[in-house]
Design an enzyme around this catalytic site. Structure first.
Site, PDB file in Angstrom:
ATOM      1  N   CYS A 280       0.808  -1.231   0.000  1.00 39.52           N
ATOM      2  CA  CYS A 280       0.000   0.000   0.000  1.00 39.52           C
ATOM      3  C   CYS A 280       0.839   1.278   0.000  1.00 39.52           C
ATOM      4  CB  CYS A 280      -0.949   0.009   1.189  1.00 39.52           C
ATOM      5  SG  CYS A 280      -1.857  -1.518   1.443  1.00 39.52           S
ATOM      6  N   ARG A 309       3.374 -10.692   9.010  1.00 38.85           N
ATOM      7  CA  ARG A 309       2.401 -10.343  10.028  1.00 38.85           C
ATOM      8  C   ARG A 309       2.788 -11.052  11.317  1.00 38.85           C
ATOM      9  NH1 ARG A 309      -3.507 -11.286   8.174  1.00 38.85           N
ATOM     10  NH2 ARG A 309      -3.061  -9.390   7.012  1.00 38.85           N
ATOM     11  N   GLN A 327       0.211 -11.699  -0.977  1.00 40.06           N
ATOM     12  CA  GLN A 327      -1.173 -11.257  -1.106  1.00 40.06           C
ATOM     13  C   GLN A 327      -1.347 -10.480  -2.403  1.00 40.06           C
ATOM     14  OE1 GLN A 327      -2.719  -8.377   1.793  1.00 40.06           O
ATOM     15  NE2 GLN A 327      -4.429  -9.767   2.124  1.00 40.06           N
ATOM     16  N   ASP A 329      -2.894  -7.964  -3.422  1.00 41.85           N
ATOM     17  CA  ASP A 329      -3.616  -6.788  -2.952  1.00 41.85           C
ATOM     18  C   ASP A 329      -3.384  -5.635  -3.922  1.00 41.85           C
ATOM     19  OD1 ASP A 329      -5.066  -5.055  -1.464  1.00 41.85           O
ATOM     20  OD2 ASP A 329      -3.580  -4.817   0.119  1.00 41.85           O
ATOM     21  N   HIS A 331      -4.048  -2.089  -5.986  1.00 42.38           N
ATOM     22  CA  HIS A 331      -4.487  -0.779  -5.530  1.00 42.38           C
ATOM     23  C   HIS A 331      -4.960   0.042  -6.716  1.00 42.38           C
ATOM     24  CE1 HIS A 331      -1.931  -2.081  -2.162  1.00 42.38           C
ATOM     25  NE2 HIS A 331      -2.804  -1.415  -1.451  1.00 42.38           N
ATOM     26  N   LYS A 410     -15.999  -2.030   3.454  1.00 44.49           N
ATOM     27  CA  LYS A 410     -15.351  -3.079   2.675  1.00 44.49           C
ATOM     28  C   LYS A 410     -16.329  -4.192   2.342  1.00 44.49           C
ATOM     29  CE  LYS A 410     -13.739  -5.597   6.786  1.00 44.49           C
ATOM     30  NZ  LYS A 410     -12.639  -6.324   7.427  1.00 44.49           N
ATOM     31  N   HIS A 456      -8.461  -1.015  -2.189  1.00 39.33           N
ATOM     32  CA  HIS A 456      -7.609  -2.193  -2.004  1.00 39.33           C
ATOM     33  C   HIS A 456      -8.385  -3.389  -2.556  1.00 39.33           C
ATOM     34  CE1 HIS A 456      -5.063  -0.098   1.080  1.00 39.33           C
ATOM     35  NE2 HIS A 456      -6.211   0.546   1.286  1.00 39.33           N
TER      36      HIS A 456
END
Length: 589
Positions: A280, A309, A327, A329, A331, A410, A456
């Site tokens: 991100c 994590r 991931q 993920d 953007h 979300k 996201h």
């Protein structure tokens, strides 16, 4: 048929959520006896505290029941079970738990304040979940006694329950042990041991479990998640991995715990599923590194990298929860008026990927929490857009009020694995705060600077978690396009080995996975059988006739004989089936 499917007709008196089950059978091991003694000591202290509170406060509280019924109760004294008896003996005999002000209560937990109370029976989804969760505790107690198991997670599923536990490296439950295990469970139930909820501090938990874990060589009290065994008895499911396609930390390994390492057999599926994971802050910096115009929006960015994590050791579980994972993920930076079309595109992409993998899914819309940041009108618009997109999308979804992130609402994506366990995988998440914190701006239509909205988007979520779900779902029989074992070439005799190697090289030159089994110590039929047991999608058998005609004789992993084809035709057809990602290449060849 699940192992303890008949249990729903046996009423358990409560609900036990902390894993400290006091059910025992004769002659428990010393470490369990010591744990039980400490449990009783802590339990007595908890009962004394509750009694003191009841005497100290001694006040009447108001109870509201569904349908508008009102009742009085005593704080720190009256339990849901006592309320149920006041209503009817039928309710008292069928309730398995209560929902008190939205929180699950076991039936003997005293009520503390004015409460909205709803009783749960086995006929409700929530009641089933409580019952199956309690059932896992009986199974766990039996596994401790019979097998000396170290208990890991044991949640309920939609249709039953399962339990993961650690038996030692290479140790698994034997078929002959299942009847004995079930008999112990039945004895525990017949003995009517109560389910008791103990609130324990971390230090108390360390005392409860330290000796047991020290006996097994663990330096810290952590729930081990390596080599866990899933106890399940259901046709068509892969109860545990037959082959270690992926491994966690092994003794003597330099790899940190819970950092997955691909074996060669797992690499194919892992690299095929990788959809460019994200970072991100890096993408925000990329957006901000030069002036942006409305003409560049929506700007979609993606990269590939490992994420970390700090998961608690007790929550780690195989490939489904790791400390290091990847991931996808993505953007998407867009204008507010582009939000609706981008959400629709993200949902369509999600459906296309999940359909390709053969998964059904359920969506959940999470709205603003009480501590949200940002302007209310932006939240209102965003939630309206997400709600409308879900309605138009046409797939089932649930509303989860106040469950969104503080920075935006979300949509979460949930699927189930072959054992019925739910997994939260993909997500579509709106973010108003990162663009603000990074000072992201673009020049709008009229020349004024405006702030973008950040989306996201993760479809697979954790690539490793998705692989774990796929492993269970496929049961080792991967579709051709994902399979690490696509084709094995088997020469009939040593005279055909050179041609077999040529066939293998032809497969590999086109990007297909091709292996060779020229083991002269085994008969042809045994090599064919070995290939089928290894779940090779196809076997190319080559004998003298095939060598002379430059053909291959094709069989599938299910022992279907497809006959003789030219080498060029066979390889071309495999490529076509792989590139179109059909789920049943063996039937469509």
């Amino acid at each position: 048929m699940r192992l303890f499917q008949k249990w729903p007709r046996i009423r358990l008196p409560g609900f036990h959520a902390c894993g400290l089950c006091t059910a025992t059978v004769p002659t428990p091991p010393l470490w369990l006896t010591e744990r039980l003694a400490l449990f009783e000591e802590l339990w007595a202290a908890q009962v004394k505290k509750s009694t003191n509170m009841a005497q100290k406060e001694h006040r009447t509280i108001k109870i509201s029941l569904p349908g508008g019924q009102k009742m009085n109760a005593l704080a720190w004294s009256t339990t849901p079970y006592q309320l149920a008896w006041q209503i009817s003996s039928t309710l008292a005999n069928t309730a398995v738990a209560a929902e008190v002000n939205g929180e699950l209560y076991d039936l003997v937990r005293p009520l503390e304040t004015d409460s909205d109370v709803r009783f749960l029976t086995f006929e409700s989804p929530e009641g089933k979940a409580v019952f199956w969760h309690s059932s896992t505790r009986v199974l766990g107690a039996a596994a401790e006694q019979l097998l000396g198991a170290v208990l890991c997670q044991g949640p309920s599923t939609e249709g039953g329950f399962y339990h993961d536990f650690f038996l030692g490296k290479g140790r698994s439950v034997q078929g002959s042990e299942l009847p004995v295990l079930e008999k112990i469970c039945q004895e525990l139930i017949a003995a009517a041991h109560p389910f008791r909820r103990l609130e324990a501090s971390r230090d108390q938990l360390l005392q409860l479990f330290r000796e047991e874990y020290a006996r097994r060589g663990f330096s810290e009290v952590k729930t081990p998640t390596l080599f866990s065994t899933k106890l399940w008895e259901q046709s068509g499911h892969w109860e545990h991995y037959r082959e270690d396609m992926f491994s966690l930390q092994l003794p003597g390994s330099d790899r940190p715990p819970s950092f997955p390492g691909d074996h060669s057999s797992g690499h194919q599926a892992h690299t095929t599923l990788a959809l460019k994971p994200m970072n991100c802050p890096a993408h925000c910096l990329m957006f901000a590194h030069r002036p942006r115009s409305w003409r560049e929006l929506p700007l979609r960015l993606a990269d590939f990298g490992a994420l970390h994590r700090a998961e608690a050791s007790g929550s780690l579980g195989g490939l489904t929860r790791l400390r290091c994972f990847q991931q996808d993920d993505a953007h998407i930076f867009c204008a507010l008026d582009q939000l609706e079309s981008e959400i629709r595109d993200a949902l369509d992409f999600l459906r296309a990927v999940y359909a390709q993998l053969g998964f059904s899914f359920r969506l959940a819309l999470s709205t603003r929490p009480s501590g949200f940041l940002g302007e209310s009108h932006l939240w209102d618009h965003a939630e309206q857009v997400l709600h409308q997109a879900l309605e138009e999308f046409g797939e089932p979804w649930d509303l989860r009020p106040e469950d969104g992130a503080f920075y935006g609402p979300k949509i979460d994506v949930h699927l189930q694995d072959a054992l019925g366990r739910p997994h939260q995988c993909g997500t579509i998440q709106l973010d108003f705060q990162l663009p603000l914190r990074f000072g992201l701006q673009y020049k709008g239509h009229k020349g004024a600077l405006e702030r973008p909205v950040l989306i996201h988007r993760a479809v697979l979520g954790s690539v490793e978690r998705m692989l774990g779900v796929l492993v269970e779902s496929c049961g080792g029989k991967w579709p051709l396009w994902l399979s690490p074992f696509q084709v094995v070439v088997i020469p009939v005799g040593p005279e055909q080995e050179e041609y077999a190697r040529e066939v293998q090289q032809c497969l590999q030159a086109t990007g297909l996975s091709g292996d060779l089994d020229a083991d002269s110590g085994l008969t042809l039929s045994r090599r064919v059988r070995r290939a089928q047991l290894a779940h090779y999608n196809f076997q190319f058998v080559v004998g003298q006739k095939e060598q002379s005609k430059r053909t291959v004789n094709i069989r599938t992993r299910d022992n279907r004989r497809l006959g003789e084809r030219s080498l060029t035709e066979a390889v071309g057809r495999l490529l076509e089936l792989q590139n179109t990602r059909v789920p049943n290449a063996e039937e469509m060849f």
